[in-house]
Design a protein around this motif. Structure first.
Motif, PDB file in Angstrom:
ATOM      1  N   PHE A 121       0.837  -1.184   0.000  1.00 57.69           N
ATOM      2  CA  PHE A 121       0.000   0.000   0.000  1.00 57.69           C
ATOM      3  C   PHE A 121       0.881   1.247   0.000  1.00 57.69           C
ATOM      4  CE2 PHE A 121      -3.435  -2.609   2.077  1.00 57.69           C
ATOM      5  CZ  PHE A 121      -4.306  -2.481   1.012  1.00 57.69           C
ATOM      6  N   PRO A 122       0.449   2.294  -0.677  1.00 55.66           N
ATOM      7  CA  PRO A 122       1.125   3.583  -0.478  1.00 55.66           C
ATOM      8  C   PRO A 122       1.031   3.977   0.993  1.00 55.66           C
ATOM      9  CG  PRO A 122      -0.357   3.650  -2.372  1.00 55.66           C
ATOM     10  CD  PRO A 122      -0.628   2.357  -1.663  1.00 55.66           C
ATOM     11  N   ARG A 123       1.978   4.719   1.470  1.00 56.46           N
ATOM     12  CA  ARG A 123       2.017   5.063   2.891  1.00 56.46           C
ATOM     13  C   ARG A 123       0.770   5.813   3.333  1.00 56.46           C
ATOM     14  NH1 ARG A 123       8.282   6.975   4.101  1.00 56.46           N
ATOM     15  NH2 ARG A 123       9.244   4.946   3.670  1.00 56.46           N
ATOM     16  N   GLU A 124       0.196   6.588   2.452  1.00 56.31           N
ATOM     17  CA  GLU A 124      -0.950   7.401   2.846  1.00 56.31           C
ATOM     18  C   GLU A 124      -1.974   7.431   1.725  1.00 56.31           C
ATOM     19  OE1 GLU A 124      -1.835  11.954   4.408  1.00 56.31           O
ATOM     20  OE2 GLU A 124       0.215  11.180   4.334  1.00 56.31           O
ATOM     21  N   ALA A 125      -3.247   7.196   2.086  1.00 52.11           N
ATOM     22  CA  ALA A 125      -4.317   7.252   1.095  1.00 52.11           C
ATOM     23  C   ALA A 125      -4.572   8.705   0.692  1.00 52.11           C
ATOM     24  CB  ALA A 125      -5.585   6.634   1.669  1.00 52.11           C
ATOM     25  N   ASN A 126      -5.240   8.874  -0.451  1.00 53.02           N
ATOM     26  CA  ASN A 126      -5.508  10.221  -0.958  1.00 53.02           C
ATOM     27  C   ASN A 126      -6.691  10.896  -0.270  1.00 53.02           C
ATOM     28  OD1 ASN A 126      -3.455  10.465  -2.944  1.00 53.02           O
ATOM     29  ND2 ASN A 126      -4.596   9.056  -4.265  1.00 53.02           N
ATOM     30  N   GLY A 127      -7.404  10.163   0.564  1.00 56.38           N
ATOM     31  CA  GLY A 127      -8.555  10.736   1.253  1.00 56.38           C
ATOM     32  C   GLY A 127      -9.644   9.705   1.406  1.00 56.38           C
ATOM     33  N   TYR A 128     -10.853  10.168   1.733  1.00 58.66           N
ATOM     34  CA  TYR A 128     -11.988   9.285   1.986  1.00 58.66           C
ATOM     35  C   TYR A 128     -13.014   9.377   0.858  1.00 58.66           C
ATOM     36  CZ  TYR A 128     -10.162   8.972   6.738  1.00 58.66           C
ATOM     37  OH  TYR A 128      -9.356   8.757   7.830  1.00 58.66           O
ATOM     38  N   ILE A 129     -13.541   8.214   0.480  1.00 59.11           N
ATOM     39  CA  ILE A 129     -14.597   8.137  -0.530  1.00 59.11           C
ATOM     40  C   ILE A 129     -15.896   7.698   0.145  1.00 59.11           C
ATOM     41  CG2 ILE A 129     -15.468   6.731  -2.443  1.00 59.11           C
ATOM     42  CD1 ILE A 129     -13.725   8.814  -3.498  1.00 59.11           C
ATOM     43  N   GLN A 130     -16.947   8.488  -0.075  1.00 60.58           N
ATOM     44  CA  GLN A 130     -18.295   8.113   0.342  1.00 60.58           C
ATOM     45  C   GLN A 130     -19.145   7.885  -0.901  1.00 60.58           C
ATOM     46  OE1 GLN A 130     -18.998  11.712   2.881  1.00 60.58           O
ATOM     47  NE2 GLN A 130     -19.981  10.232   4.255  1.00 60.58           N
ATOM     48  N   VAL A 131     -20.027   6.888  -0.848  1.00 58.22           N
ATOM     49  CA  VAL A 131     -20.999   6.712  -1.933  1.00 58.22           C
ATOM     50  C   VAL A 131     -22.380   6.547  -1.312  1.00 58.22           C
ATOM     51  CG1 VAL A 131     -19.367   5.701  -3.557  1.00 58.22           C
ATOM     52  CG2 VAL A 131     -20.654   4.205  -2.026  1.00 58.22           C
ATOM     53  N   PHE A 132     -23.391   7.043  -2.025  1.00 65.60           N
ATOM     54  CA  PHE A 132     -24.787   6.943  -1.605  1.00 65.60           C
ATOM     55  C   PHE A 132     -25.501   6.108  -2.662  1.00 65.60           C
ATOM     56  CE2 PHE A 132     -22.971  10.706   0.212  1.00 65.60           C
ATOM     57  CZ  PHE A 132     -23.467  10.749   1.506  1.00 65.60           C
ATOM     58  N   LEU A 133     -26.029   4.941  -2.272  1.00 61.90           N
ATOM     59  CA  LEU A 133     -26.521   3.964  -3.236  1.00 61.90           C
ATOM     60  C   LEU A 133     -28.044   3.891  -3.263  1.00 61.90           C
ATOM     61  CD1 LEU A 133     -23.964   1.107  -2.515  1.00 61.90           C
ATOM     62  CD2 LEU A 133     -23.912   2.795  -4.356  1.00 61.90           C
ATOM     63  N   ASP A 134     -28.610   4.106  -4.452  1.00 63.28           N
ATOM     64  CA  ASP A 134     -30.047   4.001  -4.676  1.00 63.28           C
ATOM     65  C   ASP A 134     -30.436   2.558  -4.981  1.00 63.28           C
ATOM     66  OD1 ASP A 134     -30.839   6.673  -4.376  1.00 63.28           O
ATOM     67  OD2 ASP A 134     -30.086   7.160  -6.366  1.00 63.28           O
ATOM     68  N   GLY A 135     -31.737   2.348  -5.131  1.00 59.51           N
ATOM     69  CA  GLY A 135     -32.255   1.076  -5.620  1.00 59.51           C
ATOM     70  C   GLY A 135     -32.524   0.067  -4.531  1.00 59.51           C
ATOM     71  N   GLY A 136     -32.850  -1.141  -4.971  1.00 59.48           N
ATOM     72  CA  GLY A 136     -33.080  -2.237  -4.048  1.00 59.48           C
ATOM     73  C   GLY A 136     -31.775  -2.930  -3.700  1.00 59.48           C
ATOM     74  N   LEU A 137     -31.890  -4.016  -2.957  1.00 62.06           N
ATOM     75  CA  LEU A 137     -30.710  -4.701  -2.431  1.00 62.06           C
ATOM     76  C   LEU A 137     -29.728  -5.104  -3.519  1.00 62.06           C
ATOM     77  CD1 LEU A 137     -29.198  -6.135  -0.081  1.00 62.06           C
ATOM     78  CD2 LEU A 137     -30.549  -8.168  -0.638  1.00 62.06           C
ATOM     79  N   ASN A 138     -30.205  -5.662  -4.619  1.00 62.36           N
ATOM     80  CA  ASN A 138     -29.296  -6.204  -5.624  1.00 62.36           C
ATOM     81  C   ASN A 138     -28.621  -5.109  -6.438  1.00 62.36           C
ATOM     82  OD1 ASN A 138     -29.690  -9.165  -5.229  1.00 62.36           O
ATOM     83  ND2 ASN A 138     -31.815  -8.556  -5.588  1.00 62.36           N
ATOM     84  N   GLN A 139     -29.308  -4.006  -6.673  1.00 60.18           N
ATOM     85  CA  GLN A 139     -28.657  -2.863  -7.319  1.00 60.18           C
ATOM     86  C   GLN A 139     -27.607  -2.271  -6.387  1.00 60.18           C
ATOM     87  OE1 GLN A 139     -31.172  -0.030  -9.421  1.00 60.18           O
ATOM     88  NE2 GLN A 139     -29.960   1.668  -8.625  1.00 60.18           N
ATOM     89  N   GLN A 140     -27.926  -2.196  -5.113  1.00 57.44           N
ATOM     90  CA  GLN A 140     -26.969  -1.673  -4.139  1.00 57.44           C
ATOM     91  C   GLN A 140     -25.768  -2.600  -4.008  1.00 57.44           C
ATOM     92  OE1 GLN A 140     -29.685  -1.307  -0.846  1.00 57.44           O
ATOM     93  NE2 GLN A 140     -30.096   0.860  -1.241  1.00 57.44           N
ATOM     94  N   ARG A 141     -25.990  -3.897  -4.095  1.00 59.08           N
ATOM     95  CA  ARG A 141     -24.885  -4.859  -4.029  1.00 59.08           C
ATOM     96  C   ARG A 141     -23.864  -4.579  -5.135  1.00 59.08           C
ATOM     97  NH1 ARG A 141     -24.849 -10.399  -2.063  1.00 59.08           N
ATOM     98  NH2 ARG A 141     -23.016 -11.465  -2.916  1.00 59.08           N
ATOM     99  N   MET A 142     -24.347  -4.352  -6.350  1.00 63.57           N
ATOM    100  CA  MET A 142     -23.451  -4.050  -7.461  1.00 63.57           C
ATOM    101  C   MET A 142     -22.747  -2.714  -7.237  1.00 63.57           C
ATOM    102  SD  MET A 142     -26.021  -5.271 -10.507  1.00 63.57           S
ATOM    103  CE  MET A 142     -26.989  -6.776 -10.277  1.00 63.57           C
ATOM    104  N   GLY A 143     -23.477  -1.750  -6.655  1.00 64.97           N
ATOM    105  CA  GLY A 143     -22.875  -0.458  -6.353  1.00 64.97           C
ATOM    106  C   GLY A 143     -21.759  -0.578  -5.323  1.00 64.97           C
TER     107      GLY A 143
END
Length: 507
Positions: free
Chosen positions: A93-115
């Motif tokens: 791993f690089p010593r330090e990550a570039n930051g934090y990623i957040q995602v907000f997932l729509d849809g039902g369970l299976n669409q969210q699973r793919m997301g």
């Protein structure tokens, strides 16, 4: 006079400005694609009436030979492909990550699973730390279940620990980055322009600068926002690893799912089905041969019917109700609306009704002794005439067992997913997200999965002069090679529906 006009114009402008500022607070869904209109007002649509009574009569009168029935159940033979998810050796791993990623997932369970799978891949592309994805409240089912309520978070983090960094929550300095924060105003840290099936380079060009400037980037919407082609092999393998290894359900969902599977294989109680009392006998020698069952994904609800723009025989009342539903959920923008019902059915764009999926199963050789598991017993009375041994969660489980999942659509869908993965055969009435997820996962495990030939069936059901024998022969010929045979993914096709060759090795 001029001063009076300017004074009152300024006051009016101030009131307008104040109103604009306050509207997002009181009505955030109007200002953010994170919000959704509520379809709860559309309860006036009723499920379709039977339209193929002559075929139903033929199905009830005809029998299929035991030889043909026996061809339905054997496990698939090896097809020259096997699961193959390689892990990076000695990852650095690089010593330090570039930051934090957040995602907000729509849809039902299976669409969210793919997301979720795509979110892990994007975090890897950006060398960012992924925050456990936020699952949006489903606009149809009103379910607010979180990632932690559905999936085993510890397992998820542990399986991926050599691939990316994942945290449950943001550190205190970024605690302001919430869904509510992004719902009420335009924010510099929100990325809302990700195109559908964006390339890796798009994320490097557009999201990485946000990470480098602010230390965090929130991507919404995010569903279907990563391409399936032209990605590095390690990114594709990582998506496979997330889907098939990292995402497992919390223990109580697995336990309930396993209990249902065992009761489907070894029925032990009497129950009332189709207004007749049927005593289910128990095979005394359980170890000799377990019972077999079919998992049938029979979802036929008004959102699916509305989006299809097909005619289900309900007349003017149906057309008005579904048109109103389309207007609220999609502002009337439904691609299929430009085609006639006959064109849609000939192209295989109409979901199968419970009556039609029942006729398909009967034509394939399943009969009244076939045990079927379905999500619910809603709107299936015509299929019950052909298949009285239908079960669902409520008929198989006790109230105490269902208490943790009752009223929570995503948890109920997770139980259905578990049972479907452990069935002998899976079939879906429509090519939606559940169908796609099951086809992909069961292909990965080499399990028998029937893919309805929607275009063929649409044409057959339009032919009102066809008798049962003709219908049965056409169905069997048209589904001979649609029962789990490996199909290699083509350009632009989903890696989650077609896992070979990306997630599988030949040999």
């Amino acid at each position: 006079m001029r001063l009076w006009y300017e004074h009152h114009s300024q006051r009016g402008a101030a009131y307008v400005a104040l109103l604009v500022l306050l509207l997002p607070v009181f009505y955030p869904s109007l200002f953010s694609p994170l919000g959704h209109a509520s379809p709860s007002m559309f309860s006036e649509w009723n499920s379709p009436k039977p339209r193929h009574l002559s075929l139903l009569k033929g199905a009830l009168q005809h029998q299929i030979s035991n030889e043909k029935k026996s061809d339905l159940w054997p496990p698939l033979p090896p097809q020259g492909w096997k699961p193959c998810i390689r892990t990076a050796h000695n990852p650095i791993f690089p010593r330090e990550a570039n930051g934090y990623i957040q995602v907000f997932l729509d849809g039902g369970l299976n669409q969210q699973r793919m997301g979720i799978c795509d979110a892990v891949a994007v975090a890897k592309i950006l060398n960012a730390t992924l925050v456990i994805p936020h699952l949006e409240v489903n606009p149809v089912w009103k379910d607010s279940s979180s990632f932690e309520e559905i999936f085993d978070v510890d397992h998820f983090i542990n399986v991926l620990k050599d691939e990316i960094s994942i945290v449950r929550d943001l550190p205190e300095e970024y605690s302001w980055s919430t869904r509510e924060y992004y719902a009420v105003a335009i924010r510099a840290t929100r990325v809302k322009t990700a195109p559908v099936h964006a390339s890796a380079n798009w994320y490097l060009d557009n999201v990485l600068p946000v990470l480098q400037s602010y230390g965090i980037a929130a991507i919404a919407p995010f569903s279907h926002r990563l391409a399936f082609d032209s990605l590095p092999e390690d990114i594709q393998l990582l998506r496979c690893k997330v889907n098939f290894q990292a995402l497992i359900f919390v223990p109580h969902i697995n336990d309930l799912g396993e209990a249902l599977v065992q009761r489907l294989r070894y029925p032990v109680h009497p129950q009332t089905v189709a207004d007749e009392y049927i005593q289910i006998s128990v095979n005394e020698n359980k170890s000799a041969r377990s019972g077999k069952f079919v998992a049938l994904h029979l979802r036929f609800d008004k959102d699916m019917a509305a989006h299809s723009a097909c005619d289900f025989g309900g007349g003017k009342a149906e057309r008005l109700a579904l048109a109103k539903y389309r207007q609220v959920l999609w502002q009337g923008r439904v691609l299929n609306s430009q085609f006639t019902d006959e064109e849609l059915r000939s192209q295989g764009r109409c979901p199968l009704t419970p009556e039609e999926i029942g006729l398909l199963l009967a034509a394939l050789g399943f009969d009244s002794q076939t045990r079927l598991n379905i999500p619910s017993h809603k709107n299936i009375k015509f299929a019950l005439k052909l298949f009285p041994l239908m079960e669902d969660k409520k008929s198989l489980a006790t109230e105490e067992e269902l208490a943790k999942v009752e009223g929570k659509a995503s948890l109920l869908a997770a139980v259905d997913y578990y049972v479907s993965m452990h069935s002998d055969i899976f079939i879906s009435a429509s090519p939606g997200n559940m169908h796609n997820a099951m086809v992909g996962h069961r292909t990965f495990e080499n399990l028998r999965t029937i893919r309805p030939n929607m275009a063929l069936l649409g044409q057959l059901f339009l032919n009102k002069s066809m008798d049962w024998s003709e219908f049965q022969q056409a169905v069997q010929v048209g589904h001979k090679n649609r029962q789990g045979q490996i199909r290699l993914r083509k350009a632009k096709q989903s890696i989650y529906t077609y896992p070979a060759p990306d997630c599988m090795c030949h040999g």
